[in-house]
Write an enzyme that holds these catalytic residues in place. Structure first.
Site, short mmCIF file in Angstrom:
data_model
loop_
_atom_site.label_atom_id
_atom_site.label_comp_id
_atom_site.label_asym_id
_atom_site.label_seq_id
_atom_site.Cartn_x
_atom_site.Cartn_y
_atom_site.Cartn_z
N HIS A 1 -41.89 -3.41 -38.08
CA HIS A 1 -42.88 -4.46 -38.33
C HIS A 1 -42.45 -5.75 -37.65
O HIS A 1 -41.30 -6.18 -37.78
CB HIS A 1 -43.02 -4.72 -39.83
CG HIS A 1 -43.79 -3.66 -40.56
ND1 HIS A 1 -43.67 -3.45 -41.92
CD2 HIS A 1 -44.69 -2.75 -40.12
CE1 HIS A 1 -44.47 -2.46 -42.28
NE2 HIS A 1 -45.09 -2.02 -41.21
N ARG B 1 -45.44 7.47 -44.07
CA ARG B 1 -44.81 6.19 -43.71
C ARG B 1 -44.79 5.25 -44.91
O ARG B 1 -43.77 4.61 -45.19
CB ARG B 1 -45.58 5.57 -42.54
CG ARG B 1 -45.06 4.22 -42.04
CD ARG B 1 -45.79 3.86 -40.75
NE ARG B 1 -45.66 2.48 -40.36
CZ ARG B 1 -44.64 2.00 -39.64
NH1 ARG B 1 -43.67 2.80 -39.28
NH2 ARG B 1 -44.61 0.72 -39.29
N TYR C 1 -45.29 -3.43 -49.75
CA TYR C 1 -44.62 -2.39 -50.52
C TYR C 1 -43.82 -2.93 -51.69
O TYR C 1 -43.25 -2.16 -52.45
CB TYR C 1 -43.66 -1.60 -49.60
CG TYR C 1 -44.36 -0.97 -48.43
CD1 TYR C 1 -45.16 0.16 -48.60
CD2 TYR C 1 -44.23 -1.49 -47.15
CE1 TYR C 1 -45.82 0.74 -47.52
CE2 TYR C 1 -44.88 -0.91 -46.06
CZ TYR C 1 -45.67 0.20 -46.26
OH TYR C 1 -46.31 0.78 -45.22
N ARG D 1 -44.63 6.04 -37.17
CA ARG D 1 -46.07 6.24 -37.06
C ARG D 1 -46.35 7.59 -36.39
O ARG D 1 -45.49 8.13 -35.68
CB ARG D 1 -46.70 5.12 -36.24
CG ARG D 1 -46.46 3.72 -36.78
CD ARG D 1 -46.99 2.67 -35.81
NE ARG D 1 -46.80 1.32 -36.29
CZ ARG D 1 -45.73 0.57 -36.03
NH1 ARG D 1 -44.76 1.05 -35.28
NH2 ARG D 1 -45.63 -0.67 -36.51
N HIS E 1 -49.95 8.53 -42.10
CA HIS E 1 -49.51 7.19 -42.50
C HIS E 1 -49.05 7.16 -43.95
O HIS E 1 -48.27 6.29 -44.34
CB HIS E 1 -50.64 6.19 -42.26
CG HIS E 1 -50.17 4.89 -41.68
ND1 HIS E 1 -49.58 4.80 -40.43
CD2 HIS E 1 -50.17 3.63 -42.17
CE1 HIS E 1 -49.27 3.53 -40.18
NE2 HIS E 1 -49.60 2.82 -41.23
N LYS F 1 -45.27 0.02 -31.19
CA LYS F 1 -46.38 -0.75 -30.66
C LYS F 1 -45.91 -1.68 -29.55
O LYS F 1 -44.86 -2.30 -29.64
CB LYS F 1 -47.05 -1.56 -31.79
CG LYS F 1 -47.79 -0.71 -32.80
CD LYS F 1 -48.53 -1.58 -33.80
CE LYS F 1 -49.39 -0.75 -34.74
NZ LYS F 1 -50.14 -1.59 -35.69
#
Length: 317
Positions: A289, A266, A298, A166, A263, A190
């Site tokens: 994730h 990414r 995806y 990110r 993004h 995150k």
């Protein structure tokens, strides 16, 4: 002389204290502190949940929170869609409201959590913006030697695509996080979660050129040398807004769609890995994730690859 009563006796005689009335602002701040201190969410996520909560509190008005039912929440979500919010933003708002009512339940403000029954919209009703491999090649060649910080920009763009990190992760990347001889780097994602991300030869070469020829010059400008890898012209860490502007600038230079953002690289990273036959779990780990459901957005590319195989080899295709 009357015997002095203890504090406990006074409390027993007066009964339980009334709960203080909380204003909307107080409830909001306490909820955000809960997200930060107990849920350990990333700052960007907390900020987004705060915006979602502002919309909800404004919509609720003077109604009591313990009077809200699932039908009311469904109506609120409908107003978000009517206001033009993207499906992903509406889905995030659902999660924010669910978490908010869970917090209210823990605090005893509400006895039931109506948001548990709230149906979320299907995530990503449109496919994420993805560059073709030819567009990626054009984009990564966009910085020119005539650009003041082209060595930094080449390295930065290469890292974005090579790792799938990110924008915030790339900006917070420190020199000591690099293990170029082992072809990986340590990324902080995150909620402060760290992961090891592989990195390819082209990105490694670009980082080494930048560090040898430019970074030392930039790092010497502030009083204290910064730890971050990518520095601005002032010698301070490059921030997400600066990174976003640079991506837009180079996309425009090579004639790529104006909707491209950090993004997008990414998305392209994940899409190209799956198109090449990578396992979904491996891509999930590289992207950081928490849920594989997020990575599954995806898989449409994998399906298109299988369709091409079917058309090429099946006798009745």
């Amino acid at each position: 002389m009357a015997k002095r009563r203890t504090k406990l006796q006074l409390m027993q005689e007066s009964g339980p204290p009334e709960k203080p009335s909380h204003s909307a602002d107080t409830i909001r701040e306490e909820f955000l502190n809960y997200l930060r201190g107990e849920c350990h969410l990333a700052d960007n996520t907390i900020e987004a949940y705060g915006r979602d909560l502002n919309r909800f509190i404004g919509w609720v008005g003077k109604r009591r929170l313990d009077s809200i039912r699932v039908g009311d929440l469904t109506q609120f979500m409908g107003t978000l869609s009517e206001a033009g919010l993207a499906p992903a933003s509406v889905s995030r708002a659902v999660v924010a409201i669910r978490t908010f009512f869970k917090y209210l339940q823990l605090e005893g403000t509400v006895s039931e959590n109506p948001a548990e029954l709230l149906a979320a919209q299907k995530m990503w009703q449109r496919m994420p913006g993805v560059l073709s491999q030819r567009q990626v090649d054009q984009f990564l060649r966009a910085p020119r030697r005539s650009d003041a910080f082209w060595l930094r920009d080449v390295a930065m763009l290469e890292v974005l695509y090579a790792t799938g990190c990110r924008a915030s992760e790339v900006c917070s990347l420190r020199v000591r996080d690099l293990s170029l001889d082992q072809k990986h780097l340590k990324c902080t994602g995150k909620g402060g979660k760290q992961r090891m991300v592989p990195i390819g030869n082209r990105a490694i070469a670009a980082i080494e050129r930048y560090c040898e020829q430019l970074r030392g010059e930039l790092a010497a400008k502030p009083p204290h040398p910064p730890d971050e890898l990518f520095l601005s012209r002032s010698g301070r860490a490059l921030d997400r807004i600066q990174l976003w502007r640079l991506v837009k600038h180079y996309a425009k230079r090579v004639g790529i769609d104006s909707g491209i953002s950090p993004h997008s690289l990414r998305h392209s990273f994940a899409t190209h890995l799956l198109a090449g036959g990578a396992d979904l779990r491996q891509v999930q780990e590289m992207l950081g994730h928490a849920s594989i459901q997020t990575t599954q957005i995806y898989t449409h590319v994998e399906h298109s690859r299988l369709k091409r195989v079917h058309q090429q080899y099946h006798p009745r295709a």
